[in-house]
Enzyme design. Structure first.
Site, PDB file in Angstrom:
ATOM      1  N   GLN A  25      33.286  37.303  37.017  1.00  0.00           N
ATOM      2  CA  GLN A  25      32.854  37.299  35.618  1.00  0.00           C
ATOM      3  C   GLN A  25      31.371  37.626  35.548  1.00  0.00           C
ATOM      4  O   GLN A  25      30.640  37.456  36.524  1.00  0.00           O
ATOM      5  CB  GLN A  25      33.161  35.949  34.968  1.00  0.00           C
ATOM      6  N   ASP A  59      38.407  53.338  40.699  1.00  0.00           N
ATOM      7  CA  ASP A  59      39.066  52.443  39.750  1.00  0.00           C
ATOM      8  C   ASP A  59      38.773  52.910  38.324  1.00  0.00           C
ATOM      9  O   ASP A  59      37.677  52.700  37.815  1.00  0.00           O
ATOM     10  CB  ASP A  59      38.575  51.012  39.943  1.00  0.00           C
ATOM     11  N   ALA A  68      36.827  39.297  34.403  1.00  0.00           N
ATOM     12  CA  ALA A  68      37.738  40.330  34.873  1.00  0.00           C
ATOM     13  C   ALA A  68      38.618  39.790  35.996  1.00  0.00           C
ATOM     14  O   ALA A  68      38.830  38.591  36.108  1.00  0.00           O
ATOM     15  CB  ALA A  68      36.943  41.549  35.326  1.00  0.00           C
ATOM     16  N   SER A  69      39.103  40.691  36.851  1.00  0.00           N
ATOM     17  CA  SER A  69      40.115  40.304  37.828  1.00  0.00           C
ATOM     18  C   SER A  69      39.575  39.450  38.967  1.00  0.00           C
ATOM     19  O   SER A  69      40.245  38.521  39.412  1.00  0.00           O
ATOM     20  CB  SER A  69      40.794  41.550  38.396  1.00  0.00           C
TER      21      SER A  69
END
Length: 410
Positions: free
Chosen positions: A109, A254, A105-106
């Site tokens: 991991q 989020d 992801a951003s």
């Protein structure tokens, strides 16, 4: 340059925006952003999620690709991060550790692992250097978006940039996320509609977060399920938002689709990633209670006053663009007053809201930055609505809100 030369050879006069927006170039931009990770990835995800109804489709396409297109750490880099946090002999504590990530992801991991004492875990490992590069990465990506000419001139992305930086700093602290994970587990204890992975504190550090591995599938896979299944899962999503806003005083802000999964039984919602969880103040809760009460009563004057007092817009904007503001309120009330379930898949009304909103946004004197607490909460609400639209769900939201407000008044 190659695309420009090709078009000149065909006797065409190339335009800069057309050259940038060829399918090949879109792919290259998305690929470069995904290599940057960290703030670059997070900003792309946020833009694609929050402003998908506003941005040009080409830019939305670039940013949407970032949700699934992240590059993982090389094995040597992964080994170095884990050795720094767990010590050189860390592998002795595991029967199995898959070096290939389940997800990238951003800012980190996730790896599947089994400890010597039999615990089946999901291990989230942060990319090195993410914390140190947050401000510079966000500013660099913002510059790229601006100079490309892809963003409409009247779209003020400064609030989005500030939110990206603040949220990334919090998400980059895995010990903080561990605390929020435990808090959610306690708040939802005994509720069979949700699963919160258990925390394993002995393996959790500032850069590594160890949780139970919970089998499941992407929430987008509900696209192929019957309507009643999609509706039921969406109702759980909305019910959770209402509880976060009015009961918990804590919200995971989020709404990235990857933060929700469907459990193996097909009935429960698996909640992931609590890095963006933050307190909801009584003032914010009361602002939304007042706004929702006014909406249910279809009191336009009170809706306007509540929206201004909460900080959604300035009084100047409401007065200078009274017609546009009144049109937006009217469209929303018309949708919410329809009998029966609200059809999230029918987004025709969004066009009118977008048009009137852009009319207001073109007046620079009307630009207004809502309070940060409102921005975080509204992002969760808007993202949940977008997920409901993706699932084409039909939910009686009005009845759910009425029940929650009645509970608060009791």
């Amino acid at each position: 340059m190659a695309e420009g030369a090709r078009r000149l050879a065909e006797g065409k006069r190339p335009r800069m925006q057309e050259l940038l927006l060829t399918p090949a170039n879109i792919g290259r931009v998305a690929d470069r952003l995904s290599h940057l990770r960290g703030a670059a990835m997070k900003l792309g995800q946020m833009v694609s999620l929050d402003a998908g109804d506003v941005l040009p489709p080409e830019l939305s396409d670039i940013m949407a690709r970032l949700r699934e297109n992240a590059h993982s750490m090389p094995p040597k880099q992964l080994e170095a991060v884990l050795a720094a946090d767990w010590g050189q002999g860390w592998r002795r504590n595991f029967r199995y550790f898959n070096p290939r990530p389940l997800a990238a992801a951003s800012i980190g991991q996730v790896h599947r692992a089994t400890t010597r004492d039999g615990r089946d875990l999901a291990i989230k490992v942060q990319y090195p250097g993410v914390r140190e590069s947050i401000d510079a990465d966000v500013d660099n990506v913002a510059t790229l978006l601006r100079v490309s000419g892809l963003l409409p001139e009247h779209l003020d992305i400064a609030p989005l940039l500030g939110e990206a930086k603040a949220q990334l700093r919090e998400e980059a602290d895995y010990e903080r996320e561990a605390t929020q994970l435990s808090a959610y587990a306690k708040l939802l204890d005994g509720n069979d509609d949700y699963i919160v992975p258990g925390l394993h504190a002995d393996l959790t550090t500032k850069n590594v977060l160890a949780m139970d591995f919970v089998p499941g599938r992407p929430i987008e896979s509900l696209d192929h399920e019957p309507p009643d299944v999609r509706d039921a899962m969406t109702e759980r999503l909305i019910a959770l938002v209402l509880r976060e806003l009015f009961d918990f005083g804590l919200m995971q802000t989020d709404p990235n689709f990857a933060n929700y999964r469907v459990a193996e039984d097909g009935n429960r919602l698996v909640l992931l990633d609590f890095g963006a969880a933050r307190e909801v103040s009584p003032l914010v809760s009361e602002s939304y209670r007042r706004l929702l009460s006014a909406g249910l009563a279809e009191d336009r004057a009170e809706i306007a006053d509540a929206a201004i007092d909460a900080g959604f817009l300035s009084r100047h904007a409401a007065e200078a663009h009274a017609d546009s503001f009144d049109t937006i309120i009217g469209v929303i009330l018309a949708e919410l007053s329809k009998p029966g379930p609200f059809d999230f898949g029918d987004r025709r009304f969004i066009k009118t809201i977008r048009q009137e909103g852009m009319t207001m946004a073109q007046d620079r004197a009307s630009w207004h930055l809502p309070p940060a607490d409102i921005l975080f909460v509204q992002r969760k609400i808007s993202g949940t609505a977008l997920l409901a639209a993706r699932l084409k769900a039909r939910v009686d939201v009005r009845a759910m809100v009425e029940a929650k407000l009645a509970q608060l008044s009791a």
